[in-house]
Structure formats: C-alpha cells, structure tokens
Design an enzyme around this catalytic site. Structure first.
Site, PDB file in Angstrom:
ATOM      1  N   LYS A 112      -9.877 -19.217 -50.617  1.00  0.00           N
ATOM      2  CA  LYS A 112     -11.129 -19.930 -50.315  1.00  0.00           C
ATOM      3  C   LYS A 112     -10.944 -20.854 -49.113  1.00  0.00           C
ATOM      4  O   LYS A 112     -11.855 -20.996 -48.301  1.00  0.00           O
ATOM      5  CB  LYS A 112     -11.629 -20.687 -51.540  1.00  0.00           C
ATOM      6  CG  LYS A 112     -12.125 -19.723 -52.625  1.00  0.00           C
ATOM      7  CD  LYS A 112     -13.015 -20.358 -53.653  1.00  0.00           C
ATOM      8  CE  LYS A 112     -13.601 -19.258 -54.551  1.00  0.00           C
ATOM      9  NZ  LYS A 112     -14.422 -19.747 -55.631  1.00  0.00           N
ATOM     10  N   LYS A 193     -11.952  -8.358 -54.660  1.00  0.00           N
ATOM     11  CA  LYS A 193     -12.702  -8.418 -55.922  1.00  0.00           C
ATOM     12  C   LYS A 193     -14.183  -8.665 -55.639  1.00  0.00           C
ATOM     13  O   LYS A 193     -14.540  -9.280 -54.620  1.00  0.00           O
ATOM     14  CB  LYS A 193     -12.133  -9.497 -56.845  1.00  0.00           C
ATOM     15  CG  LYS A 193     -12.441 -10.904 -56.442  1.00  0.00           C
ATOM     16  CD  LYS A 193     -12.394 -11.881 -57.624  1.00  0.00           C
ATOM     17  CE  LYS A 193     -13.082 -13.167 -57.206  1.00  0.00           C
ATOM     18  NZ  LYS A 193     -13.598 -13.999 -58.227  1.00  0.00           N
ATOM     19  N   LYS A 196     -19.407 -13.331 -55.052  1.00  0.00           N
ATOM     20  CA  LYS A 196     -20.637 -13.772 -54.389  1.00  0.00           C
ATOM     21  C   LYS A 196     -20.363 -14.249 -52.974  1.00  0.00           C
ATOM     22  O   LYS A 196     -21.112 -13.949 -52.054  1.00  0.00           O
ATOM     23  CB  LYS A 196     -21.235 -14.974 -55.143  1.00  0.00           C
ATOM     24  CG  LYS A 196     -21.843 -14.628 -56.456  1.00  0.00           C
ATOM     25  CD  LYS A 196     -22.068 -15.883 -57.278  1.00  0.00           C
ATOM     26  CE  LYS A 196     -20.781 -16.498 -57.732  1.00  0.00           C
ATOM     27  NZ  LYS A 196     -20.731 -17.049 -59.072  1.00  0.00           N
TER      28      LYS A 196
HETATM   29  N1  AQP Z   1     -14.776  -9.343 -59.624  1.00  0.00           N
HETATM   30  C1  AQP Z   1     -14.540  -9.830 -60.831  1.00  0.00           C
HETATM   31  N2  AQP Z   1     -14.021  -9.043 -61.800  1.00  0.00           N
HETATM   32  C2  AQP Z   1     -13.792  -9.526 -63.050  1.00  0.00           C
HETATM   33  N3  AQP Z   1     -14.062 -10.820 -63.400  1.00  0.00           N
HETATM   34  C3  AQP Z   1     -14.576 -11.632 -62.460  1.00  0.00           C
HETATM   35  N4  AQP Z   1     -14.952 -12.919 -62.487  1.00  0.00           N
HETATM   36  C4  AQP Z   1     -15.432 -13.277 -61.280  1.00  0.00           C
HETATM   37  N5  AQP Z   1     -15.366 -12.233 -60.436  1.00  0.00           N
HETATM   38  C5  AQP Z   1     -14.846 -11.190 -61.140  1.00  0.00           C
HETATM   39  C6  AQP Z   1     -14.860 -13.765 -63.672  1.00  0.00           C
HETATM   40  O1  AQP Z   1     -16.121 -14.367 -63.887  1.00  0.00           O
HETATM   41  C7  AQP Z   1     -15.923 -15.644 -64.501  1.00  0.00           C
HETATM   42  C8  AQP Z   1     -16.727 -16.697 -63.783  1.00  0.00           C
HETATM   43  O2  AQP Z   1     -16.117 -16.891 -62.547  1.00  0.00           O
HETATM   44  P1  AQP Z   1     -16.463 -18.044 -61.564  1.00  0.00           P
HETATM   45  O3  AQP Z   1     -17.512 -18.935 -62.039  1.00  0.00           O
HETATM   46  O4  AQP Z   1     -15.192 -18.655 -61.112  1.00  0.00           O
HETATM   47  O5  AQP Z   1     -17.058 -17.186 -60.497  1.00  0.00           O
HETATM   48  P2  AQP Z   1     -16.305 -16.763 -59.289  1.00  0.00           P
HETATM   49  O6  AQP Z   1     -14.942 -16.206 -59.563  1.00  0.00           O
HETATM   50  O7  AQP Z   1     -16.373 -17.963 -58.426  1.00  0.00           O
HETATM   51  O8  AQP Z   1     -17.248 -15.650 -58.897  1.00  0.00           O
HETATM   52  P3  AQP Z   1     -17.329 -15.238 -57.479  1.00  0.00           P
HETATM   53  O9  AQP Z   1     -18.430 -14.304 -57.334  1.00  0.00           O
HETATM   54  O10 AQP Z   1     -15.983 -14.819 -57.024  1.00  0.00           O
HETATM   55  O11 AQP Z   1     -17.789 -16.576 -56.821  1.00  0.00           O
HETATM   56  P4  AQP Z   1     -17.264 -17.156 -55.512  1.00  0.00           P
HETATM   57  O12 AQP Z   1     -17.307 -16.049 -54.541  1.00  0.00           O
HETATM   58  O13 AQP Z   1     -18.229 -18.284 -55.253  1.00  0.00           O
HETATM   59  O14 AQP Z   1     -15.885 -17.631 -55.810  1.00  0.00           O
HETATM   60  C9  AQP Z   1     -14.428 -15.918 -64.461  1.00  0.00           C
HETATM   61  O15 AQP Z   1     -13.879 -15.682 -65.730  1.00  0.00           O
HETATM   62  C10 AQP Z   1     -13.910 -14.919 -63.460  1.00  0.00           C
HETATM   63  O16 AQP Z   1     -12.585 -14.524 -63.743  1.00  0.00           O
END
Ligand code: AQP
Length: 329
Positions: A112, A193, A196
């Site tokens: 990040k 992965k 968003k």
């Molecule tokens: N690609 C993924 N595959 C499986 N699990 C995933 N999680 C996120 N992406 C994947 C799981 O979703 C839960 C919530 O995660 P978060 O709130 O940390 O969301 P995130 O990881 O921030 O989602 P994004 O889309 O990747 O957001 P950004 O891009 O803003 O960081 C967790 O249990 C995570 O493991």
C-alpha cells in the site's frame, strides 16, 4: 471455538474477493460458533485517506450489504469500530508491546505504501489496531482471507509478548480461519489479488447489475488457449475457482479438463462463470434492496451496545494489569 471476531473496511463496495475470502465464511460460522462478532472497521479505512462526507455513508452501506449477505443481527454482533472507543484505547496499549521491526516487515504496508502519495503513520501501525480489534473480544478465531495471515501472526506475537511481560496468560492465541476462497485474484491482473484499490476493472462488486458483472467477466484476462498444457494460466484458474465457489464443481472439473486438453473456448467459460456468479448474487441484491438505512442504523446501534459490554470488561482488566486508570491508584 467459543467466540470469533472479524472486520472489514468501508473503503468501497464489497467484492467477490471479500465475499468468498471472508464474508461467506462469517455467515456459515454463525451456525457453528456461539458468539460471532463482526465489525465495520472505519478507523482502519481512514489510514488510506479521508474523503469528507463519504465515510459514514460507506459504513452504513457496507453494514447493510453484510446483512444482505446473511449476517444475522439476532445471532451475531454487527457494529462499527468507532462506536466502541476501547478499540483505539487498546491499540495504544498494544503499540507499546509491538516491535517496530515486525511492523516494517508487513507486506500489506509495503504494497500500500508503494501505491500511496501520502504514507500515513496509521497505515504503518494498522496491524496494531487490528490486533486490538481481535484481542479486545478475547476471540479464539478470526475468519479472513489469506492476505491477512501475516497480520494475524503479528496479533499472536503481540498477545504472547503482553502475556509474557505482564506475567498473566490473559490474551488467547487466536486461530486464523481460512476459507476455500482464501485468495481470489483480480480479473484484469490475475497475478494480483482482487482488490478495490487497484481500480474498477479489477473486482466484481456484489451489488453491481448483472449486465456489468457479465461484462467484467467477458473482459477477464486469460491467455490465448488452443494448446494442451500441464497447468492452466492464472486468469483461467481464477475463473474456474469462481465456478467452484459458486457451487458448480462438476462443471468446473469438466471445463478444467477441456482447458488442459487445449479444447476450451474461453468465451464459453466466461459465459458459464457469469451465469453462476449472477445466480449467486441475485438473492443478495434482492435482500439489499429491501433494507432501509434506518433499519441498518438500528442494527448497528444495538450491535455497538453489545460489543461495548465485552470491550469495557477487557479494558478494565487491561488497565488493571498494566497499572493505569483511576482504579490502579
Ligand atoms: N482477493 C481476496 N481474496 C480473498 N479474500 C479477500 N479479502 C480481501 N480481498 C480478498 C478479505 O476480505 C476481508 C476484508 O478485507 P479488508 O476490509 O481488509 O478489505 P481489503 O483487503 O482492504 O479489500 P481490498 O479490496 O483489497 O481493499 P483495498 O484495496 O482498499 O485494500 C479480509 O478478511 C480479507 O482477507
């Protein structure tokens, strides 16, 4: 397992990665674990930047989406992190037990930070707040996607260090509960992965219209195909995984065999995946359309009340153990 905790950031729409990696597991665990605590972690969301006026709307939206996915507020505690101030209080305490070197090794921070113009200190200490979220409830397990495994290892480390230095076995050793869909990949870049923050074409939002879902799947990166291979490419493997996770395992096995034989037309694969994903999402979209903002706010209010009762008891004990707060004098 007696009590589990997990959280999700209100940084945008809930996507298939979040659903298969975490949220579907959260729903299923409600039948197996007596106390399930699920949290919309808004204080985590601000570490990546703040859009004034947007956060509260996204928090409400995400909480409603979770209910539409099957989180049942009569069985689980669903609440917002900032409504229970003990989260940030415990995070400060735990930051004294966290090692700078451990935080510097977190791959999520490195990824990040590479993509951020402003690298906040909050982004760096994010895993400490996450450890506080979990340990505040003395949770035994945390259902998450694979990308969170390193953060949970860090949480176990902090808990052990606290117990050791304070001389009391207070915080439990939390288990990482991974699901079958622990790592869903981006449609546009299947080596990363699904996420968003990579941009709109990289994920499928659970509430996107069926036509938009089909269009994104049609545009998913695969390979040229047409030749027998020992393994399928990452993009094709991701589509086949989605098919499995949607419950069409027989179809997925059949299409895997024809992909390996070099006989699969990827257009056909994409069509089946789009049909299955839309069939899975349709009832979620319908339930979401029936939920009002007022209902969601009510659910979150009573969830915070229940969460606070547990959190306050933990913090009273923690203050006592380290010797702070009025009762310690
Ligand atoms: N690609 C993924 N595959 C499986 N699990 C995933 N999680 C996120 N992406 C994947 C799981 O979703 C839960 C919530 O995660 P978060 O709130 O940390 O969301 P995130 O990881 O921030 O989602 P994004 O889309 O990747 O957001 P950004 O891009 O803003 O960081 C967790 O249990 C995570 O493991």
């Amino acid at each position: 397992m007696r009590r589990i905790f997990s959280g999700i950031q209100p940084t945008g729409s809930l996507h298939l990665g979040n659903y298969f990696g975490a949220v579907r597991n959260w729903v299923q665990l409600q039948d197996q674990v007596p106390e399930c605590i699920y949290c919309v972690v808004d204080y985590h969301a601000i570490t990546g930047g703040i859009e004034p006026g947007e956060l509260a709307r996204r928090t409400r939206q995400l909480a409603g989406d979770l209910v539409a996915c099957g989180i049942d507020p009569s069985r689980s505690i669903l609440f917002v992190q900032s409504h229970v101030p003990e989260h940030t209080e415990l995070a400060w305490v735990l930051s004294a037990f966290a090692a700078y070197g451990d935080l510097s090794r977190m791959t999520q921070f490195k990824d990040k930070a590479e993509r951020s113009k402003h690298i906040s200190a909050g982004l760096f200490t994010y895993p400490v707040l996450q450890a506080a979220d979990i340990l505040l409830y003395l949770a035994d397990g945390v259902p998450v996607g694979d990308d969170q495994s390193q953060h949970l290892e860090f949480t176990r480390g902090i808990a052990r260090r606290f117990n050791q230095l304070i001389g009391v076995e207070y915080f439990p050793d939390v288990a990482t509960l991974l699901s079958d869909g622990k790592r869903i990949m981006s449609l546009a870049d299947p080596d990363s992965k699904m996420s968003k923050s990579l941009g709109d074409k990289h994920y499928i939002g659970l509430l996107e219209p069926a036509s938009a879902v089909a269009k994104k799947i049609r545009s998913a990166v695969t390979d040229i195909g047409g030749e027998a291979t020992a393994t399928v490419s990452p993009g094709v493997a991701n589509l086949l995984d989605l098919l499995h996770l949607c419950g069409a395992a027989d179809k997925a096995d059949e299409l895997t065999a024809s992909a390996l034989a070099g006989e699969l037309r990827y257009g056909d694969l994409k069509l089946v995946v789009a049909e299955q994903v839309n069939a899975l999402l349709e009832p979620i979209r319908e339930r979401r359309a029936q939920l009002s903002d007022a209902e969601v706010v009510d659910i979150l209010r009573s969830g915070a009340q229940r969460a606070r009762d547990i959190a306050a008891a933990t913090m009273t004990r923690v203050r006592g153990l380290i010797g702070v707060g009025p009762e310690a004098l």
